[in-house]
Design a protein around this motif. Structure first.
Motif, mmCIF file in Angstrom:
data_model
loop_
_atom_site.group_PDB
_atom_site.id
_atom_site.type_symbol
_atom_site.label_atom_id
_atom_site.label_comp_id
_atom_site.label_asym_id
_atom_site.label_seq_id
_atom_site.Cartn_x
_atom_site.Cartn_y
_atom_site.Cartn_z
ATOM 1 N N ALA A 87 0.907 -1.200 0.031
ATOM 2 C CA ALA A 87 -0.006 0.079 0.038
ATOM 3 C C ALA A 87 0.837 1.190 -0.011
ATOM 4 O O ALA A 87 0.397 2.324 0.144
ATOM 5 N N ASP A 88 2.240 1.110 -0.281
ATOM 6 C CA ASP A 88 3.081 2.183 -0.374
ATOM 7 C C ASP A 88 3.088 3.050 -1.540
ATOM 8 O O ASP A 88 3.517 4.182 -1.603
ATOM 9 N N HIS A 89 2.260 2.582 -2.517
ATOM 10 C CA HIS A 89 2.225 3.158 -3.915
ATOM 11 C C HIS A 89 1.524 4.545 -3.816
ATOM 12 O O HIS A 89 0.314 4.483 -3.498
ATOM 13 N N GLY A 90 2.042 5.490 -4.126
ATOM 14 C CA GLY A 90 1.399 6.922 -4.320
ATOM 15 C C GLY A 90 1.226 7.405 -2.792
ATOM 16 O O GLY A 90 0.126 8.259 -2.859
ATOM 17 N N ARG A 91 1.776 7.056 -1.924
ATOM 18 C CA ARG A 91 1.371 7.762 -0.488
ATOM 19 C C ARG A 91 1.797 9.141 -0.636
ATOM 20 O O ARG A 91 3.153 9.443 -0.975
ATOM 21 N N THR A 92 0.974 10.039 -0.034
ATOM 22 C CA THR A 92 1.228 11.458 -0.332
ATOM 23 C C THR A 92 0.748 12.165 1.251
ATOM 24 O O THR A 92 0.342 11.585 1.784
ATOM 25 N N VAL A 93 1.829 13.002 1.235
ATOM 26 C CA VAL A 93 1.716 13.704 2.708
ATOM 27 C C VAL A 93 1.454 15.164 2.590
ATOM 28 O O VAL A 93 1.700 15.911 1.238
ATOM 29 N N ARG A 94 0.665 15.647 3.255
ATOM 30 C CA ARG A 94 0.390 17.214 3.330
ATOM 31 C C ARG A 94 0.808 17.448 4.785
ATOM 32 O O ARG A 94 0.294 17.322 5.849
ATOM 33 N N LEU A 95 1.824 18.425 4.882
ATOM 34 C CA LEU A 95 2.327 19.303 6.100
ATOM 35 C C LEU A 95 1.598 20.594 5.992
ATOM 36 O O LEU A 95 1.970 21.290 5.135
ATOM 37 N N SER A 96 0.812 20.973 6.972
ATOM 38 C CA SER A 96 0.492 21.944 7.245
ATOM 39 C C SER A 96 1.278 22.805 8.503
ATOM 40 O O SER A 96 1.104 22.250 9.657
ATOM 41 N N LEU A 97 2.055 23.906 7.885
ATOM 42 C CA LEU A 97 2.865 24.394 9.075
ATOM 43 C C LEU A 97 2.899 25.908 8.771
ATOM 44 O O LEU A 97 3.457 26.077 7.418
ATOM 45 N N ARG A 98 2.776 26.937 9.432
ATOM 46 C CA ARG A 98 3.073 28.354 9.419
ATOM 47 C C ARG A 98 4.554 28.595 9.513
ATOM 48 O O ARG A 98 4.779 29.132 10.635
ATOM 49 N N ALA A 99 5.375 28.292 8.562
ATOM 50 C CA ALA A 99 7.047 28.601 8.566
ATOM 51 C C ALA A 99 7.560 28.269 7.642
ATOM 52 O O ALA A 99 7.110 27.825 6.828
ATOM 53 N N VAL A 131 2.315 19.744 -0.230
ATOM 54 C CA VAL A 131 1.863 18.332 -0.529
ATOM 55 C C VAL A 131 2.969 17.682 -1.412
ATOM 56 O O VAL A 131 3.444 18.288 -2.461
ATOM 57 N N ARG A 132 3.491 16.619 -1.134
ATOM 58 C CA ARG A 132 4.375 15.829 -1.607
ATOM 59 C C ARG A 132 3.909 14.213 -1.632
ATOM 60 O O ARG A 132 3.479 13.741 -0.642
ATOM 61 N N VAL A 133 4.551 13.639 -2.854
ATOM 62 C CA VAL A 133 4.492 12.298 -2.686
ATOM 63 C C VAL A 133 5.669 11.637 -1.619
ATOM 64 O O VAL A 133 6.868 12.094 -1.893
ATOM 65 N N LEU A 134 5.421 10.883 -0.827
ATOM 66 C CA LEU A 134 6.599 10.178 0.367
ATOM 67 C C LEU A 134 7.401 9.321 -0.460
ATOM 68 O O LEU A 134 7.333 8.519 -1.254
ATOM 69 N N PRO A 135 8.887 9.518 0.087
ATOM 70 C CA PRO A 135 9.684 8.633 -0.326
ATOM 71 C C PRO A 135 9.384 7.486 0.160
ATOM 72 O O PRO A 135 8.570 6.976 0.693
#
Length: 569
Positions: A87-99, A131-135
């Motif tokens: 299930a690791d194919h296409g895992r995407t992360v969204r980091l919300s951080l004001r910095a 928003v990026r695709v995870l390694p």
């Protein structure tokens, strides 16, 4: 019509909110990574920034309020659960951080979002959302995401940092970002179409009661989703986040002022000045003194809903549109009390869009009905104006005047000359006034005095029109005073009118003009519903649809006609 219309607007609102909730509810594939930790980064006045935290760093659980107060470089750490098998194919992360931030995945440099700095001059602000695709995962039970961040250029003190890490398949994550705004786009498009339709019906008639307030409220309704969607759809560097929150709060405040003001104007509900000032003071206090932008916006919205419902409850029962509006506001009040801050994320501007579309369409329908009524009034006034013009030159009156003129030519050439001049002036003024929508008070008085001069010269008796307030800056439908003078001469008789001068009093009472004309009572039978009276009423209705009255009758030894109309000058 009240019940079907009320049920219809509630059904539209419920459908829009249900669609929003369906597409915005996080699916099972989306995870919020818990257990975040934070720690200040120890950096010197010179040298490079650290690339990994020291082993003895004192990590603490993430505290959003405390993190909002940190500015210098600091560390954040998340332990990301390993994906299920395959299930690791296409895992995407969204980091919300004001910095500004530098991300490390399992100890290896990964993403730079701006440039972390020890001072505002060194820092290059990063975007709020990344928003990026995870390694690929490391193969262990968890992977480590480290973030070195700095918030040196924050322009506004915020109540919380709202730092969050989401992980989901790319289609799910992007769908969660975009799909709710498709619902908002449909609502905004419907509101824009209603605004254009309203403008087309209005055709520049901004003096229509409440029209400007309604248009301003429509602009707010269009601006709110645009500002709200700015972060999700376009993104921005984190210093703009405070600007966006201030803009949203300002739009909420403006809507909170405009909505009850429009409803009060629309339904003609008198609001005490003291009550209006108290309401404005409460709105400003909530917008300034309460902690957190969401809390402030929710409080402002709550006050707006309560004030608007108070106005509607004071509306006369004959106003059928108040029930659908009251139902929408009640639904918004219940949703706000139940959902609280979540209500501001989407359902609020959906409520505002449905409410605004209803108000715009109903106001436009009333304008169209008013246009049809005014068109009928103009036709009626034109017909009566022609009758009055014919009456002014009716053969019987004209024959008597010419007969008198023939006698005066032989007996008193000077009076005859004056009569010819007055007659010419009378016809010229009748022709001019019959082609105009309104005339200054002085022109109307000149028409009346010209007519009295003709009658007075024919009788060899002075006919007087005394005026109290002749310099009043007021415009009138042409002929409404002249018609009263003619009625008095016809029914009371010229001799009685010569003995009892005409007296006109003009005064202003707040937003209304009052014109009271007294003349001889005479001994003629009842009068008051002839061509002249109907002409006066039709002219006043066309010139002042918002408010007018014409009352006439016996007052002692006089016949009194009283005209009241809203100020138009």
């Amino acid at each position: 019509m009240q019940i079907p219309r009320t049920l219809a607007v509630l059904a539209v609102l419920l459908a829009a909110v249900a669609a929003w909730l369906i597409v915005s509810t996080p699916p099972p594939e989306m995870r919020v990574v818990q257990g975040a930790q934070m720690a200040p980064a120890n950096v010197g006045a010179s040298g490079g920034l650290p690339t990994h935290p020291p082993q003895n760093l004192a990590w603490r659980p993430l505290d959003q309020q405390q993190l909002a107060e940190w500015h210098g470089p600091y560390w954040l750490r998340w332990h990301v659960p390993a994906p299920e098998s395959g299930a690791d194919h296409g895992r995407t992360v969204r980091l919300s951080l004001r910095a500004a931030s530098q991300l490390y995945w399992n100890g290896m440099p990964w993403i730079s979002n701006g440039a972390v700095g020890r001072t505002p001059e060194e820092e290059k602000p990063g975007r709020v959302d990344v928003v990026r695709v995870l390694p690929p995962p490391s193969g262990n039970a968890t992977d480590e995401l480290l973030v070195l961040a700095s918030s040196q250029q924050q322009r506004f003190a915020l109540h919380g940092a709202d730092a969050m890490l989401l992980i989901a398949p790319a289609p799910v994550l992007y769908g969660q970002i975009i799909l709710p705004w498709l619902i908002a786009a449909f609502a905004t498009g419907a509101l824009a179409a209603a605004c254009l339709y309203f403008l087309a019906v209005l055709r520049g008639q901004t003096r229509t009661p409440g029209a400007r307030l309604l248009l301003a409220l429509g602009v707010v309704g269009l601006a709110l989703p645009a500002v709200e969607a700015w972060r999700s759809l376009l993104g921005y560097p984190y210093p703009w986040h405070g600007v966006r929150l201030v803009a949203l709060l300002a739009l909420h405040v403006i809507a909170a002022v405009l909505l009850p003001a429009y409803l009060a104007r629309r339904f003609e509900v008198a609001v005490p000045k003291a009550g209006g000032f108290i309401y404005l003071a409460l709105i400003m206090a909530a917008a300034i003194a309460l902690p957190g932008f969401d809390t402030r916006s929710a409080a402002v919205l709550l006050l707006s809903l309560l004030a608007s419902m108070w106005v509607l409850l004071r509306t006369p029962s004959g106003q059928e549109d108040r029930w659908p509006i009251l139902a929408l506001l009640s639904a918004g009040l219940v949703a706000l009390l139940v959902a609280r801050g979540a209500f501001l994320d989407g359902p609020y501007f959906l409520l505002l869009a449905v409410l605004m579309v209803f108000l715009l369409l109903r106001h436009a329908a009333q304008l169209q009905a008013l246009d049809r009524h005014n068109a009928w009034l103009r036709e009626e006034r034109a017909r009566l104006s022609l009758q009055l013009l014919q009456r002014g030159i009716q053969p019987h009156w004209l024959m008597n005047t010419l007969t008198c003129l023939q006698e005066l030519i032989e007996q008193s050439p000077m009076r005859a000359s004056r009569l010819v001049e007055s007659l010419a002036d009378q016809f010229d003024r009748l022709r001019d006034s019959s082609s105009r929508q309104s005339v200054p008070l002085q022109d109307e008085l000149a028409l009346c005095r010209s007519h009295l001069d003709i009658v007075g010269l024919a009788l060899d008796q002075r006919m007087v029109l005394e005026v109290d307030g002749e310099d009043a800056a007021i415009s009138l439908p042409p002929g409404i005073l002249h018609a009263q003078v003619e009625n008095a001469l016809t029914h009371a008789g010229a001799v009685a009118c010569a003995r009892h001068p005409f007296r006109l009093r003009v005064q202003r009472d707040n937003m209304r003009w009052i014109l009271e004309l007294r003349s001889a009572r005479g001994s003629a039978p009842h009068r008051g519903r002839g061509t002249g009276t109907r002409y006066i009423e039709a002219s006043l209705a066309a010139a002042s649809p918002a408010g007018w009255s014409f009352i006439q009758g016996i007052d002692g030894d006089h016949w009194c006609g009283r005209i009241e109309l809203t100020c138009a000058s």
